[in-house]
Design a protein around this motif. Structure first.
Motif, PDB file in Angstrom:
ATOM      1  N   LYS A 130       4.761  12.485   3.356  1.00 29.72           N
ATOM      2  CA  LYS A 130       4.088  11.190   3.331  1.00 29.72           C
ATOM      3  C   LYS A 130       2.791  11.237   2.526  1.00 29.72           C
ATOM      4  CE  LYS A 130       5.845   9.859   7.905  1.00 29.72           C
ATOM      5  NZ  LYS A 130       5.462   9.456   9.289  1.00 29.72           N
ATOM      6  N   THR A 167      -2.850   9.293   1.668  1.00 26.54           N
ATOM      7  CA  THR A 167      -1.954   9.189   2.810  1.00 26.54           C
ATOM      8  C   THR A 167      -2.343   7.980   3.648  1.00 26.54           C
ATOM      9  OG1 THR A 167      -0.990  10.376   4.679  1.00 26.54           O
ATOM     10  CG2 THR A 167      -3.354  10.636   4.340  1.00 26.54           C
ATOM     11  N   GLN A 168      -1.405   7.491   4.412  1.00 24.62           N
ATOM     12  CA  GLN A 168      -1.663   6.359   5.298  1.00 24.62           C
ATOM     13  C   GLN A 168      -1.652   6.848   6.738  1.00 24.62           C
ATOM     14  OE1 GLN A 168       0.866   2.977   4.665  1.00 24.62           O
ATOM     15  NE2 GLN A 168      -0.615   1.571   5.557  1.00 24.62           N
ATOM     16  N   GLY A 223      -0.870   6.960  10.374  1.00 24.21           N
ATOM     17  CA  GLY A 223       0.182   6.414  11.228  1.00 24.21           C
ATOM     18  C   GLY A 223      -0.261   6.231  12.669  1.00 24.21           C
ATOM     19  N   ARG A 224       0.637   5.693  13.458  1.00 25.93           N
ATOM     20  CA  ARG A 224       0.317   5.376  14.855  1.00 25.93           C
ATOM     21  C   ARG A 224      -0.010   6.622  15.654  1.00 25.93           C
ATOM     22  NH1 ARG A 224       4.562   1.672  17.908  1.00 25.93           N
ATOM     23  NH2 ARG A 224       3.747   0.276  16.273  1.00 25.93           N
ATOM     24  N   SER A 245      -1.152   9.500  14.428  1.00 28.15           N
ATOM     25  CA  SER A 245      -2.058  10.397  13.712  1.00 28.15           C
ATOM     26  C   SER A 245      -3.304  10.704  14.539  1.00 28.15           C
ATOM     27  CB  SER A 245      -2.477   9.789  12.377  1.00 28.15           C
ATOM     28  OG  SER A 245      -3.453  10.606  11.747  1.00 28.15           O
ATOM     29  N   SER A 279      -6.662   8.761  13.659  1.00 31.88           N
ATOM     30  CA  SER A 279      -6.944   7.399  14.108  1.00 31.88           C
ATOM     31  C   SER A 279      -7.977   7.398  15.235  1.00 31.88           C
ATOM     32  CB  SER A 279      -5.658   6.724  14.594  1.00 31.88           C
ATOM     33  OG  SER A 279      -5.906   5.391  15.002  1.00 31.88           O
ATOM     34  N   GLU A 295      -5.786   3.079  12.502  1.00 36.34           N
ATOM     35  CA  GLU A 295      -4.361   3.091  12.197  1.00 36.34           C
ATOM     36  C   GLU A 295      -4.069   2.131  11.049  1.00 36.34           C
ATOM     37  OE1 GLU A 295      -0.168   1.560  14.180  1.00 36.34           O
ATOM     38  OE2 GLU A 295      -1.868   2.026  15.492  1.00 36.34           O
ATOM     39  N   GLY A 296      -3.267   2.583  10.105  1.00 38.33           N
ATOM     40  CA  GLY A 296      -2.924   1.751   8.956  1.00 38.33           C
ATOM     41  C   GLY A 296      -3.811   1.961   7.747  1.00 38.33           C
ATOM     42  N   PRO A 355      -0.380  12.462   9.226  1.00 34.31           N
ATOM     43  CA  PRO A 355      -0.040  11.307  10.020  1.00 34.31           C
ATOM     44  C   PRO A 355       1.336  11.444  10.632  1.00 34.31           C
ATOM     45  CG  PRO A 355      -0.930  10.669   7.885  1.00 34.31           C
ATOM     46  CD  PRO A 355      -0.715  12.124   7.853  1.00 34.31           C
TER      47      PRO A 355
END
Length: 222
Positions: free
Chosen positions: A139, A155-156, A158-159, A161, A164, A201-202, A222
């Protein structure tokens, strides 16, 4: 740019095609006439039969006035000789393809003392790229800059991760190497993060680190 390529085997053909597509003036030196004849007609290159280790052939290829001489034969020693001759004739830069790991170990001495611009080991380069890719999650997108000394990872979050909800300074303390948060993209907003910035997140993160450094992204992505 005026470029001389000595020997055009499989790797050489791919290189010549790329250089021609980029608009460079390419002269190909090839000792085997049948190989030279197989050079695609659609390529706008000059073909010259002979050996790159022959100084007269290099002179005919105008190596003295070229920007770059690339030696890509199947043997290391001729590649070094071609580059030395090209440099001696006046070529601005030279690149030799070297496979022997013994030469690779002494690459710095060879480059400095013999005046070569670059030594390339295709197998080592391929292996390094594979290992580098394995260090990162699928990712994570990784880009090289600063002549390959630095990596920029995107990178993004994630829920699940662990990033966050954490502040930048807290993340930096837990990282085993020095990293720099460059940009956070949050929805339509672009944030230049500080130590107190909280990752959400996000968020899409852009992080810079020295190449081959193992950061938090490689172990707890993530």
């Amino acid at each position: 740019m005026n470029i001389v390529v000595a020997e055009v085997g499989k790797a050489g053909h791919a290189l010549v095609r790329q250089l021609d597509a980029e608009g460079h003036d390419v002269t190909v030196i090839e000792s085997k006439s049948q190989v030279l004849e197989q050079t695609p007609d659609y390529l706008d290159v000059v073909g010259l039969q002979g050996s790159g280790t022959d100084v007269d052939v290099l002179r005919e290829a105008r190596a003295a006035k070229t920007n770059l001489v690339i030696a890509a034969t199947s043997t290391d020693e001729p590649d070094i000789v071609i580059c030395l001759l090209g440099r001696g004739l006046g070529a601005q830069r030279t690149i030799a393809r070297i496979r022997n790991p013994e030469f690779h170990k002494s690459s710095r001495l060879i480059k400095n003392d013999l005046g070569l611009s670059m030594l390339i080991n295709p197998e080592n380069a391929a292996a390094s790229e594979i290992v580098r890719s394995l260090h990162y999650s699928s990712k994570v997108k990784v880009y090289l800059f600063a002549k390959g000394r630095m990596e920029l990872a995107e990178t993004q979050v994630g829920r699940e991760s662990w990033l966050s909800g954490r502040k930048i300074n807290e993340i930096a303390q837990r990282s085993i190497t020095s990293v720099q948060f460059c940009i956070i993209q949050r929805d339509q907003e672009v944030i230049i993060p500080g130590g107190e910035t909280v990752i959400q997140e996000g968020d899409k993160l852009s992080v810079a680190a020295q190449r081959r450094s193992k950061s938090f992204l490689s172990s707890s992505g993530p």
